[in-house]
Structure formats: structure tokens, C-alpha cells
Write a protein that holds these residues in place. Structure first.
Motif, short mmCIF file in Angstrom:
data_model
loop_
_atom_site.label_atom_id
_atom_site.label_comp_id
_atom_site.label_asym_id
_atom_site.label_seq_id
_atom_site.Cartn_x
_atom_site.Cartn_y
_atom_site.Cartn_z
N VAL A 104 5.22 -50.13 51.86
CA VAL A 104 4.05 -49.13 51.65
C VAL A 104 3.09 -49.35 52.87
N LEU A 105 2.94 -48.44 53.47
CA LEU A 105 1.97 -48.42 54.48
C LEU A 105 0.56 -47.77 54.09
N GLU A 106 -0.56 -48.18 54.38
CA GLU A 106 -1.84 -47.74 53.72
C GLU A 106 -2.84 -47.89 54.78
N ALA A 107 -3.69 -46.94 54.62
CA ALA A 107 -5.03 -47.30 55.50
C ALA A 107 -5.73 -48.39 54.94
N GLU A 108 -6.23 -49.35 55.72
CA GLU A 108 -6.90 -50.45 55.25
C GLU A 108 -8.04 -50.23 54.40
N GLU A 109 -8.90 -49.10 54.71
CA GLU A 109 -10.01 -48.85 53.96
C GLU A 109 -9.65 -48.52 52.54
N HIS A 110 -8.42 -47.64 52.51
CA HIS A 110 -7.83 -47.23 51.38
C HIS A 110 -7.41 -48.32 50.31
N ALA A 111 -6.73 -49.17 50.92
CA ALA A 111 -6.08 -50.27 50.17
C ALA A 111 -7.32 -51.23 49.67
N ALA B 163 14.79 -49.79 46.12
CA ALA B 163 13.82 -50.40 46.97
C ALA B 163 12.20 -49.63 47.01
N GLY B 164 12.38 -48.44 46.94
CA GLY B 164 11.01 -47.77 46.79
C GLY B 164 10.09 -47.95 45.50
N ALA B 165 10.95 -48.03 44.56
CA ALA B 165 10.21 -48.39 43.05
C ALA B 165 9.72 -49.94 43.19
N GLU B 166 10.36 -50.73 44.02
CA GLU B 166 9.79 -51.98 43.90
C GLU B 166 8.62 -52.11 44.60
N ALA B 167 8.67 -51.55 45.77
CA ALA B 167 7.44 -51.50 46.77
C ALA B 167 6.33 -50.86 46.17
N VAL B 168 6.38 -49.45 45.39
CA VAL B 168 5.33 -48.96 44.95
C VAL B 168 4.92 -49.86 43.66
N ALA B 169 5.70 -50.42 42.95
CA ALA B 169 5.25 -51.39 41.68
C ALA B 169 4.02 -52.41 42.29
N MET B 170 4.68 -52.98 43.55
CA MET B 170 3.79 -54.05 44.06
C MET B 170 2.56 -53.69 44.56
N SER B 171 2.82 -52.60 45.26
CA SER B 171 1.43 -52.05 45.72
C SER B 171 0.51 -51.67 44.72
N GLY B 172 1.08 -51.32 43.54
CA GLY B 172 0.07 -50.78 42.66
C GLY B 172 -0.69 -49.42 42.90
N LEU B 173 0.29 -48.67 43.43
CA LEU B 173 -0.17 -47.29 43.99
C LEU B 173 -0.59 -46.48 42.84
N PRO B 174 -1.74 -45.66 42.97
CA PRO B 174 -2.10 -44.56 42.04
C PRO B 174 -1.28 -43.64 42.17
N ALA B 175 -1.04 -43.08 41.03
CA ALA B 175 0.04 -41.86 40.76
C ALA B 175 -0.34 -40.39 41.18
N ASP B 176 -1.58 -40.41 41.66
CA ASP B 176 -2.04 -39.29 42.02
C ASP B 176 -2.24 -38.80 43.32
N LEU B 177 -1.34 -39.47 44.25
CA LEU B 177 -1.80 -39.63 45.59
C LEU B 177 -1.54 -37.98 46.39
N GLY B 178 -0.56 -37.20 45.73
CA GLY B 178 -0.27 -35.94 46.30
C GLY B 178 -0.11 -35.70 47.82
N PRO B 179 -1.27 -35.06 48.21
CA PRO B 179 -0.81 -34.62 49.75
C PRO B 179 -1.43 -35.79 50.64
N ARG B 180 -2.02 -36.79 50.01
CA ARG B 180 -2.76 -37.89 50.90
C ARG B 180 -1.51 -38.99 51.16
N GLY B 181 -0.22 -38.56 50.43
CA GLY B 181 0.78 -39.79 50.51
C GLY B 181 2.01 -39.14 51.16
N GLY B 182 2.92 -39.85 51.96
CA GLY B 182 4.31 -39.05 52.56
C GLY B 182 5.19 -40.24 52.45
#
Lengths: 397, 90
Positions: free
Chosen positions: A230-237, A79-98
Motif C-alpha cells: 500500500v503506497l500512500e501520500a504521506e500527508e494522507h497517511a 497478498a492484497g488483503a493482508e496489505a490492506v488490513a495492515m494499512s487500515g485503509l478506509p473503505a471509501d477511497l473510491g476514485p482516490r485509490g488505484g
């Protein structure tokens, strides 16, 4: 306070192992409930459930990793892989992601297998991977490893409200700046002999079907699966040009501090009011409520009373549990995804299995067939054993 | 065969344990609702009856009229247990 939006969703459940399949099944009003197929199911009194069908983990995971993954983790990762792919999240979120993920029973199949080995089969040792497989935070941790998220990562356990509590805490993490992106939702894989045996004892499982809010209902039907958002700060998205599916506008959390199993209409209503207040949402905005709607006498009556205490003229209310089963600690995530369907595509998912209106549940429950409607905002209810209530409020993105 | 008196005694003892009452405070014709047994107490009592007599009690908390097992009073429970024991032996 930062606005928080959903930019990706993913799921594995009894209806389908992805979002398009799940949306299609919800549009058609499919039911994922069927005969239980796992080991020793013939020794159960209750023999139906919403199992994930045709699951082939060896085709989905590397052979070297699979020994680390209980089914609860497998569902979360897919489920997580599908959500991340849909979101197009950058791979380098590191400490800004949880990651904050709900689960009620964690790796219960792993507990069962290891206990069977030492108690029933007389073996003297179990796999050294039992502890890392069964721990409640295993799904959250593996999501963090897979996606390189090094910020706040934890599991939340509040029975049937676990996923809603998890999403509410993830919302708060982003609002207050603890992270820009959170994977959240829930995962559950309780459909095994010991899991169903335990539920049987409470005498709340239906032997035939799940019929929320309908006369003739005989209780709940357990489901398995995971939902990850995938929840994201609106400005970030917006800054990265991501597609915004919906806004997570508010969370309301309350405890009944009363009975350990019997629900309280008052506690439920307080949670719904708290979610509306947190979202700054008017009653007239709400066009759909995804009910907790377990199909037990007690829940459906109390939940109807709670909704009617708030809304003089309630919006349509449906329980998608009759389709995907009560996925316990994951169910709120599956139901949040159903709310996304309502908000993005204008489809109210139905309450299937509905037979006859119950005077104690006087609501428009969207019986049996999905309905087209414009939904500006939606609520999603979860009322758990232990008297723990968590309600989410969503808006169109 | 398990006699009616023995079943009645066991039913009363199990209810007494759930209600935290001495068994002699529970009349042989007591109604369950009058005794104030809550829903969890009910399912625990049914579990105890199943263990005591090696039976399966068809009870679902979501069916108010309980078509398959009448749990409304001590005599009805005793009759139900008698029937289930007879079915088991048969």
C-alpha cells in the motif's frame, strides 16, 4: 511534489503465505526451493522451483468467485488483503485509490489448461471464463473490485522488472496527484508445465539450487507468488494516523536498447543513478542493496560491475531470490518487502546457497546468514530481459 | 546408425543457419567463438541439434567450461552428438 510512504505490505510466496512468516523465514535464511509438484513435472529437465506450498484456494475464496481466479489472481488477492488490513485503509477511497500491478505471464496456467483441452484432448470448447481469467490485468482488476478502488487501475508487464516498474508508476501517480493511495507490486504463477518448458529452452535454469554471486552457480530458479504494497501520500497517511513502514523515495527506469537477453552493466548503473537522483539520496545513505541477483553468470557479473561503478565502497548486497525464487513479474515486490524488513527491523536478509566467493562478484553478499544492521536507506534492483531496468530507492519512514 | 559425416554436415548446416552464412564458409574444424555465435544463437543451435537427432543436450549457459557437453568447436560438437546418439540407441 508529495512524499510517498508504505503503510501496508502483504505477500504469498514459497517461504510463507503472509508477511510474518516471510520475515521469519528471511531471518532464518530458509530456502523455499524444492521439487516441482505440478502436472507433468516429470517430463521436464529442470525439476525444481519455489512453489507456493499447500495452497488451498477453495478455503480462501467463495466457490462462486473461484472460477474467475487464475492462481496469479489468487496470490494477488491474498497478498492484497493482508496489505490492506495492515494499512487500515478506509473503505471509501473510491476514485482516490488505484492499483498498478506487475505480471510477466499473467494467467499462463489458464492458457495452458485451455490449450490442453482443445489441442491435446480434442475438446471443442473451453470455459467462457478463459479470457477474464488469463488477461494480464485480472489481478489488478480483482484487487480494485475487492477494495472498491475506482481510480487508476492497470497492469504493467516488463518481464523480471514488472513489479519494480509498477511500484515506480504507482509512486508517480501519488506524487503528481492522480491518487492518494495505490495498491502496487506484482503477482506471478508461472510454475506450470508450459511455463517451465519455455524457460528450459533458454538454458539459464539451475538444476540444483540458486546460488547468486557464488562460484558454482548454475543459473536461476523460478518462483511463484505475489507481493502487494500500500503506497500512500504521506500527508494522507499521517492524517489518518496510519503506521508508516518506509518511504518510497525514488524510481529510476532505463532501457539498454541493446541485446534482447544479455544484461548491460551500463544500463543497470544508469537506473541505479537515476533512482538515487530521483530520491535525492546520497551514496552514504544507502545501507543495503537488494540485488537482482538471479544466479546466472551474466547477471551477477554485470550487476556487480554496475554496483562497483557507483559505489567505491559498496554497502551489503544480498539476493533474496535464493530463498523465494525468481518470481519474475512479482519478484520486485517480494524484494521490496525484504527491504522493508531491513528498514524497519534492522535485519539484512541473506544470500542463501552461497558456497565460494567469485572474484568477478566482489561484494559483501551477506552469505547464508541474516545480519543485524541499521539501514537508513536501501535500493532494490530489477534488470529484465528486453534490457529493461527499474530500481527503487527506499528510506526509513 | 547415423554416420559421423552426416552429423558433421548437420552441425555445420545448423551453425550456418544461425550465423546467416553459407555452409561452405564453415570449416570442419572451426571454433565456435571464432565464428561469432552469440548466446541466443548457441541455445538455438542446440535446440536444432536436439530436434534433428532426437537427443537431449546437457548444456547450461551458466557453466563456462560445460563439463557435460563441449560446444567449443565443430569436431567437439560432432563428437558430443555422436555420443548422445549412441546413448539413445543403447
Amino acid at each position: 511534489m508529495r512524499r510517498v510512504v508504505i503503510t501496508g505490505i502483504g505477500t504469498v510466496n514459497a517461504l510463507a503465505a503472509d508477511v510474518p512468516g516471510t520475515f521469519e523465514a528471511m531471518r532464518k535464511g530458509d530456502c523455499g526451493i524444492g521439487p516441482l509438484a505440478f502436472r507433468d513435472a516429470d517430463r521436464l529437465t529442470i525439476r525444481i522451483g519455489a512453489e507456493v506450498r499447500d495452497w488451498t484456494p477453495e478455503q480462501r475464496f467463495a466457490a462462486g468467485n473461484l472460477p474467475l481466479y487464475d492462481r496469479v489472481t489468487q496470490y494477488a488477492l491474498v497478498a492484497g488483503a493482508e496489505a490492506v488490513a495492515m494499512s487500515g485503509l478506509p473503505a471509501d477511497l473510491g476514485p482516490r485509490g488505484g492499483v498498478i500491478l506487475g505480471t510477466a505471464a499473467g494467467g499462463i496456467q489458464t492458457w495452458e489448461d485451455s490449450y490442453r483441452a482443445v489441442f491435446a484432448e480434442g475438446r471443442n470448447r473451453v470455459s467462457p471464463l478463459v479470457v477474464p481469467r488469463l488477461m494480464h490485468n485480472a489481478p489488478a482488476s480483482h484487487l480494485s473490485i475487492r477494495h472498491g478502488l475506482t481510480g487508476p487501475v492497470l497492469a504493467v508487464s516488463s518481464a523480471c522488472a514488472s513489479a519494480n516498474h509498477a511500484m515506480g508508476l504507482a509512486l508517480q501517480q501519488i506524487r503528481t496527484g492522480g491518487a492518494d493511495v495505490m495498491l502496487t507490486g506484482g503477482a506471478e504463477a508461472m510454475l506450470c508445465f508450459g511455463g517451465v518448458k519455455a524457460w528450459e529452452g533458454l538454458r539459464v535454469l539451475a538444476p540444483d539450487a540458486c546460488r547468486p554471486f557464488s562460484l558454482g552457480r548454475k543459473g536461476m530458479v523460478i518462483g511463484d507468488g505475489a507481493g502487494v504494497l500500500v503506497l500512500e501520500a504521506e500527508e494522507h497517511a499521517r492524517a489518518r494516523g496510519a503506521r508508516v513502514l518506509a518511504e518510497v523515495a525514488g524510481i529510476g527506469m532505463t532501457a539498454d536498447a541493446g541485446d534482447i537477453v544479455a544484461p548491460s552493466a551500463e544500463g543497470a548503473a544508469r537506473a541505479m543513478r537515476a533512482a538515487l537522483a530521483d530520491a535525492g539520496m546520497g551514496l552514504d545513505e544507502v545501507g543495503y542493496i537488494n540485488a537482482h541477483g538471479t544466479g546466472t553468470l551474466a547477471n551477477d557479473r554485470a550487476e556487480t560491475a554496475a554496483i562497483r561503478a557507483i559505489f567505491a565502497d559498496p554497502p551489503p548486497v544480498s539476493s533474496t531470490k535464493a530463498m523465494h525464487g525468481h518470481a519474475i513479474g512479482a519478484t520486485g515486490a517480494l524484494e521490496a518487502i525484504a527491504c522493508v524488513l531491513a528498514l524497519t527491523e534492522g535485519i539484512l536478509p541473506p544470500t542463501v546457497g552461497f558456497q565460494t566467493p567469485d572474484p568477478d562478484c566482489a561484494l559483501d553478499v551477506v552469505p547464508n546468514q541474516a545480519r543485524a544492521a541499521t539501514v537508513r536507506a536501501a535500493l532494490s534492483n530489477a534488470f529484465a530481459f528486453g534490457g529493461l531496468n527499474a530500481v527503487l530507492a527506499f528510506r526509513q519512514g | 546408425m547415423t554416420g559421423r559425416a552426416e552429423i558433421e554436415q548437420a552441425v555445420i548446416a545448423i551453425l550456418a543457419q544461425q550465423l546467416l552464412l553459407p555452409p561452405e564458409d564453415i570449416a570442419a574444424d572451426a571454433r565456435i567463438d571464432d565464428l561469432g555465435l552469440d548466446s541466443l544463437g548457441k541455445v538455438e543451435a542446440i535446440f536444432a541439434l536436439e530436434e534433428r537427432f532426437d537427443i537431449q543436450v546437457p548444456f547450461n549457459a551458466n557453466e563456462p567450461d560445460q563439463p557435460d557437453f563441449d560446444f567449443s568447436s565443430v569436431p567437439r560438437i560432432v563428437a558430443g552428438v555422436e555420443r548422445l546418439i549412441a546413448q539413445r540407441v543403447a
